[in-house]
Design a protein around this motif. Structure first.
Motif, PDB file in Angstrom:
ATOM      1  N   ASN B  65       0.793  -1.242   0.000  1.00  0.00           N
ATOM      2  CA  ASN B  65       0.000   0.000   0.000  1.00  0.00           C
ATOM      3  C   ASN B  65       0.826   1.293   0.000  1.00  0.00           C
ATOM      4  O   ASN B  65       0.551   2.220   0.752  1.00  0.00           O
ATOM      5  CB  ASN B  65      -1.027   0.019   1.147  1.00  0.00           C
ATOM      6  CG  ASN B  65      -0.392  -0.065   2.540  1.00  0.00           C
ATOM      7  OD1 ASN B  65       0.825   0.022   2.698  1.00  0.00           O
ATOM      8  ND2 ASN B  65      -1.237  -0.190   3.538  1.00  0.00           N
ATOM      9  N   ASP B  68      -1.415   4.144  -0.948  1.00  0.00           N
ATOM     10  CA  ASP B  68      -2.679   4.339  -0.220  1.00  0.00           C
ATOM     11  C   ASP B  68      -2.690   5.655   0.568  1.00  0.00           C
ATOM     12  O   ASP B  68      -1.701   6.383   0.604  1.00  0.00           O
ATOM     13  CB  ASP B  68      -2.916   3.168   0.730  1.00  0.00           C
ATOM     14  CG  ASP B  68      -3.522   1.986  -0.016  1.00  0.00           C
ATOM     15  OD1 ASP B  68      -3.502   2.036  -1.264  1.00  0.00           O
ATOM     16  OD2 ASP B  68      -3.981   1.055   0.637  1.00  0.00           O
ATOM     17  N   SER B  72      -4.051   4.720   6.261  1.00  0.00           N
ATOM     18  CA  SER B  72      -4.043   3.254   6.242  1.00  0.00           C
ATOM     19  C   SER B  72      -2.810   2.737   6.994  1.00  0.00           C
ATOM     20  O   SER B  72      -1.787   3.422   7.078  1.00  0.00           O
ATOM     21  CB  SER B  72      -4.032   2.759   4.790  1.00  0.00           C
ATOM     22  OG  SER B  72      -2.892   3.247   4.139  1.00  0.00           O
ATOM     23  N   THR B 152      -8.555  -5.073  11.750  1.00  0.00           N
ATOM     24  CA  THR B 152      -7.799  -4.208  10.838  1.00  0.00           C
ATOM     25  C   THR B 152      -8.073  -4.631   9.392  1.00  0.00           C
ATOM     26  O   THR B 152      -8.099  -3.803   8.483  1.00  0.00           O
ATOM     27  CB  THR B 152      -6.284  -4.327  11.117  1.00  0.00           C
ATOM     28  OG1 THR B 152      -6.069  -4.164  12.498  1.00  0.00           O
ATOM     29  CG2 THR B 152      -5.499  -3.285  10.342  1.00  0.00           C
ATOM     30  N   ASN B 156      -9.106  -2.717   5.845  1.00  0.00           N
ATOM     31  CA  ASN B 156      -8.107  -2.588   4.790  1.00  0.00           C
ATOM     32  C   ASN B 156      -7.643  -3.971   4.366  1.00  0.00           C
ATOM     33  O   ASN B 156      -6.586  -4.447   4.786  1.00  0.00           O
ATOM     34  CB  ASN B 156      -6.937  -1.747   5.325  1.00  0.00           C
ATOM     35  CG  ASN B 156      -6.044  -1.249   4.211  1.00  0.00           C
ATOM     36  OD1 ASN B 156      -5.905  -1.925   3.189  1.00  0.00           O
ATOM     37  ND2 ASN B 156      -5.460  -0.088   4.387  1.00  0.00           N
ATOM     38  N   PHE B 159      -4.150  -4.721   2.415  1.00  0.00           N
ATOM     39  CA  PHE B 159      -2.973  -4.745   3.292  1.00  0.00           C
ATOM     40  C   PHE B 159      -2.741  -6.153   3.825  1.00  0.00           C
ATOM     41  O   PHE B 159      -1.620  -6.678   3.779  1.00  0.00           O
ATOM     42  CB  PHE B 159      -3.193  -3.750   4.438  1.00  0.00           C
ATOM     43  CG  PHE B 159      -2.122  -3.765   5.475  1.00  0.00           C
ATOM     44  CD1 PHE B 159      -0.958  -3.035   5.285  1.00  0.00           C
ATOM     45  CD2 PHE B 159      -2.254  -4.497   6.642  1.00  0.00           C
ATOM     46  CE1 PHE B 159       0.043  -3.044   6.242  1.00  0.00           C
ATOM     47  CE2 PHE B 159      -1.253  -4.516   7.589  1.00  0.00           C
ATOM     48  CZ  PHE B 159      -0.105  -3.787   7.389  1.00  0.00           C
TER      49      PHE B 159
END
Lengths: 200, 200
Positions: B65, B68, B72, B152, B156, B159
């Protein structure tokens, strides 16, 4: 082409059962027996250590906050702690069996299984279980770190300390098993090269 | 080299085909050279695999990421993922050096360091780095599991998937390094027993 295969085809395999022409069989066997006996004592020491330490780790994990309130966290709610417990229990049982096999070999002079199976069995299991214990220890360590992050440990510190001790004992068990694995690996290669587990 | 000239030239050494092949020093050394060469090719294959896989794991972890939003999660906020990245980078560098050493040995016929240092260096580093990679992989796996528990990953998911892939590549690197370590361990014991890294 034919001649090349003729040269290569005998392969090193038949040599395995030949002794070196310069060695005196009687002398070799007494020295080899003394070395093997000393070697077996060392293996026995490390197996005993691995047994004691991994049994302690399993028991320690099993008895974490057994007397606490029902609301407190239990070790078996966490996958990594179950892995630590299982790995240490398996290693404790395996080490106990191997201690028996070592003692038998020291007193009777011969292996429990045929020599070929025994050296491969010992090395294979030592390697696999050493890696398993290390893997369990690392996962347990990471879980213990995460429990501190999510504040489980401030609420119930004894739980975290006891699980830390169990994981640390697991690492000590790994070290003993690692040394056993190096020793049994040495014995295995001796067997592969010379066709005998006797050392020189 | 010696074997090729011995077989192809008219009759320089007819002894090769008269006496028992295992009693002829020349035969032993040529077979030993062939075996060693084949052995070195196998080590090279596994080192190449270890290099590719652990480099991929490190790069994969590094590029999670990157594009991102700043809110994040980042991989370097998590200790276990930093460990996975560091372990894989170290193994990639080490494998690259060892590939160089293997290619040198295959083409020149001699080791980079003196033989004694080389066999101990190879086996010692293989063992330590294999255990390190396994430990990093296990810690990374446990962290990935915990990230799913604390939600988490629902926020996301990319990830988590990318970190899973990096950890899985780390395990593949561990397997290659494990096999290299068994091969270099075999060579080390050959050296300890017979004073030469030549196998037979």
């Amino acid at each position: 082409m034919v001649r090349t295969t003729g040269v290569e085809s005998p392969s090193p395999r038949p040599r395995i059962h030949q002794t070196h022409p310069h060695d005196t069989p009687l002398f070799q066997s007494t020295v080899a027996q003394t070395n093997l006996r000393r070697f077996n004592y060392w293996i026995l020491v490390f197996r005993l250590t691995a047994f004691c330490v991994s049994l302690s780790a399993a028991v320690f994990m099993l008895t974490i906050n057994a007397a606490d309130s029902p609301e407190s966290p239990r070790w078996y709610h966490f996958g990594a702690f179950r892995f630590v417990f299982a790995a240490n229990s398996i290693v404790a049982v395996y080490s106990l069996l191997e201690i028996g096999a070592s003692v038998w070999e020291i007193y009777s002079g011969c292996t429990v299984f045929p020599e070929f199976s025994q050296v491969w069995f010992d090395f294979g299991h030592d390697q696999v279980f050493a890696y398993m214990l290390l893997s369990a220890g690392s996962a347990g360590t990471e879980l213990a770190r995460q429990l501190r992050v999510v504040a489980t440990c401030t609420a119930n510190n004894a739980f975290c300390i006891q699980s830390d001790v169990a994981v640390a004992l697991g690492f000590a068990g790994f070290l003993s098993l690692l040394i056993s694995s190096l020793l049994s690996g040495f014995r295995l290669v001796c067997f592969v090269i010379k066709g005998s587990r006797f050392l020189h």
